[in-house]
Design an enzyme around this catalytic site. Structure first.
Site, PDB file in Angstrom:
ATOM      1  N   CYS A 454       0.830  -1.207   0.000  1.00  0.00           N
ATOM      2  CA  CYS A 454       0.000   0.000   0.000  1.00  0.00           C
ATOM      3  C   CYS A 454       0.865   1.258   0.000  1.00  0.00           C
ATOM      4  O   CYS A 454       0.427   2.303  -0.447  1.00  0.00           O
ATOM      5  CB  CYS A 454      -0.979  -0.007   1.167  1.00  0.00           C
ATOM      6  SG  CYS A 454      -0.180  -0.169   2.758  1.00  0.00           S
ATOM      7  N   HIS A 825      -0.948   1.022   7.625  1.00  0.00           N
ATOM      8  CA  HIS A 825      -1.537   1.022   6.295  1.00  0.00           C
ATOM      9  C   HIS A 825      -1.473   2.427   5.708  1.00  0.00           C
ATOM     10  O   HIS A 825      -1.615   3.409   6.430  1.00  0.00           O
ATOM     11  CB  HIS A 825      -2.995   0.564   6.419  1.00  0.00           C
ATOM     12  CG  HIS A 825      -3.711   0.512   5.117  1.00  0.00           C
ATOM     13  ND1 HIS A 825      -3.246  -0.211   4.043  1.00  0.00           N
ATOM     14  CD2 HIS A 825      -4.868   1.085   4.711  1.00  0.00           C
ATOM     15  CE1 HIS A 825      -4.085  -0.078   3.036  1.00  0.00           C
ATOM     16  NE2 HIS A 825      -5.074   0.702   3.421  1.00  0.00           N
TER      17      HIS A 825
END
Ligand SMILES: [Zn+2]
Length: 1012
Positions: A454, A825
């Site tokens: 990510c 994330h």
């Protein structure tokens, strides 16, 4: 009597004489006649009717038969017996074949005469059987139409119950054998009339006996889906379509498209034949059914059929546009076919060669309907040319032909295309199957997480949303295929044109992963971004050097790349004084992201100043020490400078305790102690802190050449050149020396939509003094990681001069969710901003072009330590959902309010990288004048990129189809408890568990499981 009559009609008397005598015979019917006479008359008249030599004889026969049947019913019942009717239908009459339509006409007439007689019931039951037998013999249209006429008048003759179903099916099959041999218009009309009679009969039966409808339709499908090459069913079947109730459409299409027993070849054949029905002159709703079937097949993802049928039939459908009587239906189907065929230009390009002549025909047509039709047609053509731009040589003539027609807006085109794609067809027809993974409502494509990637995905989406950068990348003419820039170009082309909801950037990831990044583990996205920009920069320089050193064809020899078309000038001077480097010599990265920063150090004893200039591609902004939890740790400098090589002085690893800010006249820097009381830190605060003078003292003392000793000194950073895209990294990851871990600073930082960066002009520099490099322990690092290899320039400046505030508008934010850079994330926000539309107040207030910041607080330019002036856009002046949220596979609309408030709602989710787009000032910039780096629109896709996108789109359709078939098979054996998530929520997940980053993950059974 019969003898007289027979002699009469055969005699040579004149017609009036004959008529007079016939009249007498008819009148005599009222009188008593013997049974024998009666039967003889019935026989004679029947012979006259069926075998009469001319119309007169047949007419006489009818007249007399009717008269005697009326007055002598019992005798007529006896004559027109079950056996007689059977004989007629099975053996014919004399020389008359049993299949002669005259026989049915005769029986039809006799039924009228018999209707009130008890024996008619027996005749009806005979006929119920006989008509079924006749229909099974595939009667010609003429006979079948007569039969239909009789059955319409005497519905009692229509077979009942099971036989009714059989009868309808046989009738359908009979129609399939109705081949038209007519060449004259009169014959053609007769043929159409006959077909209409038969289909009307079927319609009446369906109405009266609804249970016959579905078996009839099944029969239609069985016929048209037949792949037997020896039989081609008649398009007369099209006449049935209008009689099928439209409310049946969903049921029929659903059962057809989800029937596992229907082979692809059969479905393809059936669809092709239905498309042929568009040629049937009186057909209604054929287009409706064809489109419903096309959509139904898209919904169950049978793309192979759709591709085959479209390519096979598109030209035929197009050719129907020439005929006014079938034109409208054909255009409806053509539009659907072209608009839905979005993975490749193949279908459109099949009809392109015929387009101009059609337009000319329509223009000269003169019919009012032609004009409206032409309007619809040109809109379609505009949509297709928009979808497949980049073929100017193909479209030139068409554009010329339709230049005076109105062109739909880009918004409308996008909407139409978006709604039409196969991948956006609703799956409501195939309930039980999961929803298709089409593009989200945003029209943007996500990036699939390849396993802790990510950090890359959020950066790539951010670069993609940097509109001018993206356009430049897409317009580069790169010759090789192996350069990283080529891979980025391909990735951008796919993100812009793919039909996928999410794309797996595997090739780009493999090529761009820094060697020290462990595969599969989380990384720092800021480090990745810097590495990426550096790679692009070095690659371009290398290629350019290769081209300049080698012979002319060096590029071809090198085989691994090209050069941007705008980098063509002169000699190679790899290492050169940056101040002499022309704008055109810059690499794309330098043009888009490059700025220059000067570091000035003033000895506080002798006040001499040493200054050096460095390029930068991002500014790493530290948090003020008081703003964090302390533990012998400074605001991220210690760790990040080693790790990231912050350009603002990578050597400050050791200056932590001595760092001290003089907030000289800068009230925007809050006092360290009252951190809690003041409003949250803002991005301008952090920039100001970055630019604020810093005292070098204690162990950080500066070695002054003039004083020849270590001295206290003041260090100041100034921006000399403002980059087109200003990348700001918030140094959130602080190294905690006591625990040997990097900790995250979770402070909320207010993000203004607009900021002004103070940029110092180059003017009035003093003569340069020889000076030792500043004690930058990390200089080598800084040098290595900054985007160009140019020499550091050192200068001494006597006086600072002009400061110009340069406005910037926010275009992207990369968020980090979690507690450390090695975990958590990343996701990003982005919006479309170009260099002249971020300054909302300017647009509305054109009265003072000299000062764009007129309506806002003006920054104190020229002061030695320039704070940033904030330029907030007025609340409510922006549309609420003009931002995109990119979270791996998932893209949703969101608002700037959501971006701003994210940390207060999700404390672990914090802004990490901000990208601002420089705004052109109208008084100094003409259109497109921002250093020549602005392109006004999306460049047409280059041929090789178009081919690559097309190839991937085909692959996508195949994948979807395969998975849909697998699911359909599974669904057949398992109950369907599945329901896809209601993916409207635009809140980012605070963490990324298996269900988080997958983005609507449920239905996507491939790669999304890998998401961390
Ligand atoms: Zn000194």
């Amino acid at each position: 009597m019969d003898k007289i009559l027979e002699a009469l009609v055969g005699s040579t008397h004149s017609v009036p004489v004959k008529r007079a005598i016939v009249k007498k015979v008819v009148e005599a019917a009222e009188k008593e006649v013997t049974v024998e006479q009666c039967q003889a008359l019935y026989s004679l008249t029947t012979r006259l009717i069926l075998l009469g030599e001319d119309a007169f004889q047949r007419q006489v026969g009818f007249q007399v038969l009717e008269a005697y049947a009326r007055y002598h019913r019992a005798e007529f019942e006896r004559f027109f017996s079950r056996e007689f009717v059977l004989g007629l239908l099975q053996q014919g009459y004399g020389t008359l074949d049993r299949k002669d339509p005259a026989i049915v006409d005769y029986i039809h007439s006799c039924l009228r005469l018999l209707i009130s007689c008890p024996s008619v019931l027996e005749i009806f039951s005979v006929l119920q059987v006989e008509v079924l037998r006749v229909v099974c013999e595939r009667p010609e249209p003429a006979l079948c139409a007569r039969l239909a006429g009789m059955l319409s008048d005497f519905v009692q003759c229509i077979p009942r119950d099971k036989a009714a179903v059989l009868f309808c099916q046989q009738l359908v099959r009979t129609i399939a054998y109705f081949h038209c041999t007519a060449s004259q218009e009169r014959e053609l009309r007769e043929y159409v009339t006959q077909v209409t009679k038969v289909s009307t009969l079927l319609q009446n039966i369906w109405k009266a006996e609804p249970t016959t409808l579905l078996p009839s339709l099944q029969e239609v499908f069985a016929i048209i889906s037949s792949t037997d090459p020896s039989f081609d069913p008649s398009i007369a079947l099209a006449s049935l379509v209008q009689h099928i109730p439209l409310q049946m459409i969903t049921l029929v299409i659903k059962s057809l498209t989800t029937d596992q027993n229907v082979k692809d070849a059969s479905m393809t054949q059936a669809l092709c034949r239905m498309i042929d029905w568009l040629s049937w002159p009186l057909a209604h709703y054929v287009d409706t059914w064809v489109i419903a079937l096309l959509k139904g097949l898209a919904a169950v993802q049978k793309f192979t059929i759709l591709i085959d049928v479209t390519l096979l039939k598109i030209e035929l459908v197009f050719s129907r546009l020439w005929y006014p009587i079938v034109r409208q239906g054909a255009l409806t189907v053509l539009s659907h076919m072209l608009l839905s065929f979005q993975h490749s230009p193949e279908a459109f390009h099949l009809v392109v060669p015929h387009t101009v002549s059609l337009i000319q025909m329509l223009k000269s047509g003169g019919l009012p309907s032609s004009k409206a039709f032409l309007h619809q047609f040109t809109e379609l053509i505009h949509c297709m040319m928009y979808q497949y731009s980049g073929f100017p040589e193909l479209y030139e003539n068409i554009l010329e032909a339709i230049k005076d027609m109105p062109k739909p807006s880009e918004e409308k085109i996008k909407l139409v295309l978006n709604q039409s794609a196969w991948t956006s067809q609703s799956n409501s027809l195939a309930s039980g199957l999961p929803r298709l993974m089409g593009k989200s409502e945003t029209g943007k494509t996500g990036l699939i997480n390849l396993g802790n990637t990510c950090y890359m995905n959020s950066i790539l989406q951010t670069l993609f949303m940097a509109t001018d950068f993206r356009r430049h990348v897409l317009s580069l003419h790169l010759s090789g295929t192996h350069t990283l820039m080529k891979k980025l170009q391909l990735l951008f082309a796919i993100l812009a044109h793919t039909q996928r909801a999410a794309y797996a950037p595997r090739s780009f990831f493999d090529a761009s992963r820094p060697p020290w990044f462990t595969a599969g583990s989380q990384q720092d996205c800021s480090e990745y971004l810097r590495y990426l920009l550096d790679r692009f920069h070095e690659e371009e320089k290398t290629i350019r050097a290769l081209m300049l050193t080698g012979p002319k064809h060096a590029n071809a020899d090198a085989g691994n790349g090209g050069t941007p078309s705008n980098c063509t000038d002169g000699r190679q001077h790899e290492v050169e004084d940056p101040s002499e480097t022309g704008e055109e010599r810059k690499t794309l990265i330098e043009k888009m992201f490059g700025g220059r920063l000067s570091t000035g150090i003033r000895c506080l004893r002798c006040h001499s100043v040493s200054e050096k200039e460095e390029p930068f591609t991002d500014l790493s902004l530290a948090f003020q020490p008081a703003a964090q939890t302390r533990g012998g740790v400074d605001g991220g400098r210690a760790s990040t400078s080693a790790h990231q090589g912050a350009v603002n002085g990578g050597g400050e690893t050791s200056d932590i305790p001595g760092r001290e800010r003089q907030a000289a006249g800068d009230s925007s820097v809050p006092p360290a102690d009252s951190q809690q009381a003041v409003p949250p830190l803002s991005v301008p605060d952090m920039v100001n802190y970055f630019l604020a003078p810093e005292i070098l003292d204690e162990e950080n003392k500066y070695y002054c050449e003039r004083c020849s000793s270590l001295q206290r000194a003041e260090k100041t950073l100034r921006v000399l050149e403002a980059p087109e895209y200003l990348v700001l990294t918030l140094l959130r990851f602080a190294y905690d020396a006591s625990c040997h871990v990097r900790r995250k600073i979770l402070d909320n930082v207010a993000i203004p939509l607009l900021v002004q960066l103070p940029v110092h002009s180059h003017a009035s520099r003093g003569p340069s003094l020889p000076q030792a490099p500043s004690p930058d322990g990390g200089e080598n690092l800084a040098k290595k990681l900054k985007p160009s290899g140019e020499d550091v320039e050192e200068r001494e400046t006597e006086e600072r001069t002009q400061v110009e505030p340069v406005p910037y508008a926010l275009c992207a934010v990369v968020m980090h969710s979690g507690m450390s850079s090695e975990s958590g994330h990343y996701y990003s926000y982005g919006r479309n901003v170009s260099s002249n539309d971020g300054l909302c107040p300017q647009k509305d207030e054109p009265q003072d072009p000299a000062n764009p910041s007129d309506s806002n607080p003006v920054l104190p330019s020229g002061s030695s330590c320039s704070p940033l002036a904030l330029q907030e856009a007025p609340q409510g002046s922006l549309p609420p959902r003009d931002w995109f949220l990119f979270n791996d596979s998932r893209v949703t609309f969101t608002s700037f309010q959501s971006v701003q408030s994210i940390t207060s709602r999700f404390p672990k989710d914090t802004a990490y990288i901000l990208i601002y787009r420089k705004q052109s000032l109208r008084h100094s910039q003409g259109p497109g004048a921002t250093n020549g780096v602005r392109l006004s629109s999306e460049p047409p896709l280059q041929k090789d990129l178009m081919e690559a996108v097309t190839k991937d789109n085909k692959l996508f359709l195949q994948e979807q189809e395969l998975s849909a078939r697998t699911r359909a098979l599974q669904a057949a054996s398992a109950s369907c408890s599945f329901r896809p998530n209601g993916s409207d929520d635009n809140e980012p997940p605070g963490s990324c568990g298996p269900s988080g980053g997958g983005g609507g993950g449920g239905g996507f059974n491939t790669v999304s499981r890998l998401v961390f």
